[in-house]
Write a protein that holds these residues in place. Structure first.
Motif, mmCIF file in Angstrom:
data_model
loop_
_atom_site.group_PDB
_atom_site.id
_atom_site.type_symbol
_atom_site.label_atom_id
_atom_site.label_comp_id
_atom_site.label_asym_id
_atom_site.label_seq_id
_atom_site.Cartn_x
_atom_site.Cartn_y
_atom_site.Cartn_z
ATOM 1 N N ASP A 88 11.413 4.401 5.444
ATOM 2 C CA ASP A 88 12.678 4.055 6.082
ATOM 3 C C ASP A 88 12.653 4.558 7.521
ATOM 4 N N ALA A 89 12.896 3.669 8.479
ATOM 5 C CA ALA A 89 12.769 4.018 9.892
ATOM 6 C C ALA A 89 13.720 5.132 10.303
ATOM 7 N N LEU A 131 12.421 8.354 8.901
ATOM 8 C CA LEU A 131 11.226 8.748 9.646
ATOM 9 C C LEU A 131 11.596 9.323 11.003
ATOM 10 N N ARG A 132 12.569 8.724 11.659
ATOM 11 C CA ARG A 132 13.014 9.231 12.962
ATOM 12 C C ARG A 132 13.525 10.674 12.824
ATOM 13 N N ARG A 175 6.161 5.233 19.864
ATOM 14 C CA ARG A 175 6.990 5.645 18.727
ATOM 15 C C ARG A 175 7.958 4.538 18.330
ATOM 16 N N GLU A 176 8.606 3.911 19.305
ATOM 17 C CA GLU A 176 9.565 2.849 18.991
ATOM 18 C C GLU A 176 8.868 1.630 18.402
ATOM 19 N N LEU A 236 8.165 2.525 14.761
ATOM 20 C CA LEU A 236 9.411 2.562 13.990
ATOM 21 C C LEU A 236 9.988 1.168 13.768
ATOM 22 N N LEU A 269 6.741 -0.314 7.627
ATOM 23 C CA LEU A 269 6.134 0.978 7.314
ATOM 24 C C LEU A 269 5.636 0.921 5.872
ATOM 25 N N HIS A 295 2.673 6.956 10.149
ATOM 26 C CA HIS A 295 3.893 7.333 9.430
ATOM 27 C C HIS A 295 3.615 8.005 8.097
#
Length: 249
Positions: free
Chosen positions: A173-174, A177-178, A155-156, A159, A163, A138
């Motif tokens: 922040d997820a 980041l997504r 990836r999940e 996330l 992080l 990340h």
């Protein structure tokens, strides 16, 4: 493979012994290995003796232990990483000749970016990457490319996990980041300023095999405020060249 009273197999214990070695910790005593591997002293000494006898570890005159040349030899036989590095290296050298900073090749391995090669100019800026070293997916530009194109479950999982903030501008922040990963897939590259070190900017692109699957990330590390257009163009050209050469290798 025989298990210990704790349920660990011999292979588990051997892996734990080998994993006590790091880029910064290359020499240890058997007692230090045992402590770091969480093994009883007698077990650690027995395993170290067996691995030294097999050539996977080496012992110097002061009875300190390091990774053995035979381990390096076996690791390179038929290695996909070695094949990828061999194909990529001429293209990395061309990028490096243009950028004259740092040029790197990384793969996804156990939810981190594992670096197979790094070329650096003597006058290049800061860079913490080392060959055979790892950086978080990340945070590093290579990691962001690898994570953007990783299998959905990988990836999940990343996330959903914490992080850590590696630098002030690391995306932690997820949801943010997504969104960033979606942009990486859309644009075909990423520019990450201050994500690992405040004074640096990472630029990375995906490397694909002949089927189109992303198998690596090619990146450069620039001074924080350096222009990125030339680096992006050089990386994309190199990525295409690597893919073409992989199909013929």
């Amino acid at each position: 493979m025989a298990n210990s009273p704790s349920g660990d197999s011999s292979i588990d214990r051997i892996v734990r012994v080998l994993e006590t070695f790091t880029i910064d910790r290359t020499v240890q005593t058997a007692s230090e290995i045992g402590r770091r591997a969480g093994l009883p002293s007698s077990t650690a000494h027995r395993l170290v003796d067996a691995l030294v006898e097999a050539g996977l570890l080496e012992r110097d005159d002061d009875h300190r232990v390091s990774l053995g040349m035979r381990l390096w030899e076996l690791a390179l036989r038929g290695s996909r990483a070695l094949r990828l590095r061999q194909v990529a290296l001429p293209h990395m050298e061309r990028v490096q000749a243009r950028i004259r900073e740092h040029t790197q090749l990384a793969v996804l391995e156990q939810d981190s970016a594992l670096f197979l090669e790094r070329l650096s100019h003597p006058g290049a800026g800061a860079n913490i990457t080392r060959i055979a070293g790892r950086l978080p997916l990340h945070a590093s530009s290579s990691g962001l490319v690898l994570l953007a194109h990783a299998p959905d479950d990988v990836r999940e999982r990343v996330l959903a996990a914490p992080l850590p903030q590696v630098a002030k501008e690391t995306v932690t922040d997820a949801a943010a980041l997504r969104r960033l990963l979606a942009r990486v897939r859309r644009d075909g590259y990423v520019v990450a300023r201050g994500s690992i070190e405040a004074v640096s900017t990472g630029v990375a692109v995906p490397v694909r095999d002949r089927t189109g699957d992303v198998i690596a990330a090619l990146s450069v590390v620039l001074p924080r405020d350096a222009p990125t257009e030339q680096a992006i163009a050089a990386l994309l050209q190199a990525s295409r060249g690597i893919r073409s050469d992989l199909s013929e290798y």
